[in-house]
Design an enzyme around this catalytic site. Structure first.
Site, PDB file in Angstrom:
ATOM      1  N   TYR A   1      -1.165  36.185  34.718  1.00 32.82           N
ATOM      2  CA  TYR A   1      -0.378  35.241  35.513  1.00 32.82           C
ATOM      3  C   TYR A   1       1.096  35.588  35.401  1.00 32.82           C
ATOM      4  O   TYR A   1       1.565  36.010  34.336  1.00 32.82           O
ATOM      5  CB  TYR A   1      -0.548  33.810  34.991  1.00 32.82           C
ATOM      6  CG  TYR A   1      -1.853  33.158  35.349  1.00 32.82           C
ATOM      7  CD1 TYR A   1      -2.033  32.574  36.599  1.00 32.82           C
ATOM      8  CD2 TYR A   1      -2.901  33.102  34.437  1.00 32.82           C
ATOM      9  CE1 TYR A   1      -3.232  31.955  36.934  1.00 32.82           C
ATOM     10  CE2 TYR A   1      -4.103  32.477  34.773  1.00 32.82           C
ATOM     11  CZ  TYR A   1      -4.253  31.917  36.021  1.00 32.82           C
ATOM     12  OH  TYR A   1      -5.437  31.312  36.349  1.00 32.82           O
TER      13      TYR A   1
ATOM     14  N   HIS B   1     -11.310  33.478  38.895  1.00 33.35           N
ATOM     15  CA  HIS B   1     -11.246  32.169  39.554  1.00 33.35           C
ATOM     16  C   HIS B   1      -9.915  31.987  40.245  1.00 33.35           C
ATOM     17  O   HIS B   1      -8.921  32.638  39.913  1.00 33.35           O
ATOM     18  CB  HIS B   1     -11.466  31.039  38.537  1.00 33.35           C
ATOM     19  CG  HIS B   1     -10.422  31.024  37.464  1.00 33.35           C
ATOM     20  ND1 HIS B   1     -10.491  31.807  36.334  1.00 33.35           N
ATOM     21  CD2 HIS B   1      -9.252  30.326  37.363  1.00 33.35           C
ATOM     22  CE1 HIS B   1      -9.435  31.591  35.572  1.00 33.35           C
ATOM     23  NE2 HIS B   1      -8.659  30.714  36.182  1.00 33.35           N
TER      24      HIS B   1
HETATM   25 FE   LIG Z   1      -6.726  30.221  35.462  1.00 33.70          FE
END
Ligand SMILES: [Fe+2]
Length: 227
Positions: A96, A148
């Protein structure tokens, strides 16, 4: 909502629920008008490029380009029109763009990992992005989250707010994932797995995955967290 279709607040295999689950009985607040009024922010600010996560930088992100599309429906199967759909995800390497993500995988300068769009009159939404990678998350020994995409929807009011995760078919990590497995009902779990869709797939360009979302009611898409 049918029994087991939503994850419990406390699910010890998902370790962080132990600390964040309420220790005392919940207090029910009376509903008032503000709960039913639709959020009014966001609509005018949503640009077309916000729905294409592969076009938000000078170059294209690395990874497998995909189309993610579906319909947002209410509990009676009616389309939820002109509603805000937001998503966020890691990059193809499982990282991320976030200060606390220290997974030793490369960041992609051409991928921020966030998008948003508004459903059309048929409740349809459509994103273009890249397939996210699996990432380790220290919940237990050798714990890896299945690939996901996080979703947030407001629906027609704050009462229909939904935060959930979309998964990919055939992922071997699903069987070992406490977040996914915290939903007791098998049908409800399945509803979080997108379907590969050849009609959404674009020749020579991108695979398509369909993910329909139901807000509230017995067929509701499982909420990630109701706290
Ligand atoms: Fe996540």
């Amino acid at each position: 909502m049918s029994t087991g279709s939503q994850p419990p607040l406390l699910y010890p295999p998902y370790a962080s629920t132990v600390r964040r689950a309420p220790a005392r009985p919940l207090i029910r607040l009376p509903h008032n008008f503000s709960d039913f009024a639709a959020p009014v922010y966001g609509y005018r600010d949503v640009a077309e490029v916000d729905a294409d996560l592969t076009c938000q930088h000078a170059g294209e992100p690395l990874g497998e380009r995909i189309v993610v599309s579906g319909r947002v429906l209410d509990e009676d199967g009616r389309p939820v029109r002109r509603t805000l759909v937001e998503l966020w995800q890691c990059n193809a390497a499982g990282r991320y763009r976030h200060a606390i993500d220290d997974h030793p995988a490369p960041l992609d300068p051409n991928f921020s990992g966030a998008g948003r769009t508004i459903t059309d009159d048929d409740g349809q939404y459509r994103f273009v992005t890249i397939k996210p990678g699996a990432y380790p998350w220290r919940n237990h020994h050798n714990a890896w989250r299945p690939a996901h995409i996080h979703f947030s929807l407001f629906g027609e009011s704050f009462l229909s707010r939904l935060v959930t995760q979309m998964y990919f078919p055939g992922d071997p990590l699903l069987a070992r994932d406490p977040v996914f497995q915290s939903i007791a009902d098998a049908g409800a779990r399945e509803s979080l797995i997108s379907r590969f869709d050849l009609d959404l797939t674009e020749p020579e360009w991108a695979l398509g995955y369909r993910f329909d979302i139901v807000l509230r009611g017995p067929r509701s898409t499982p909420f990630e967290d109701r706290t």
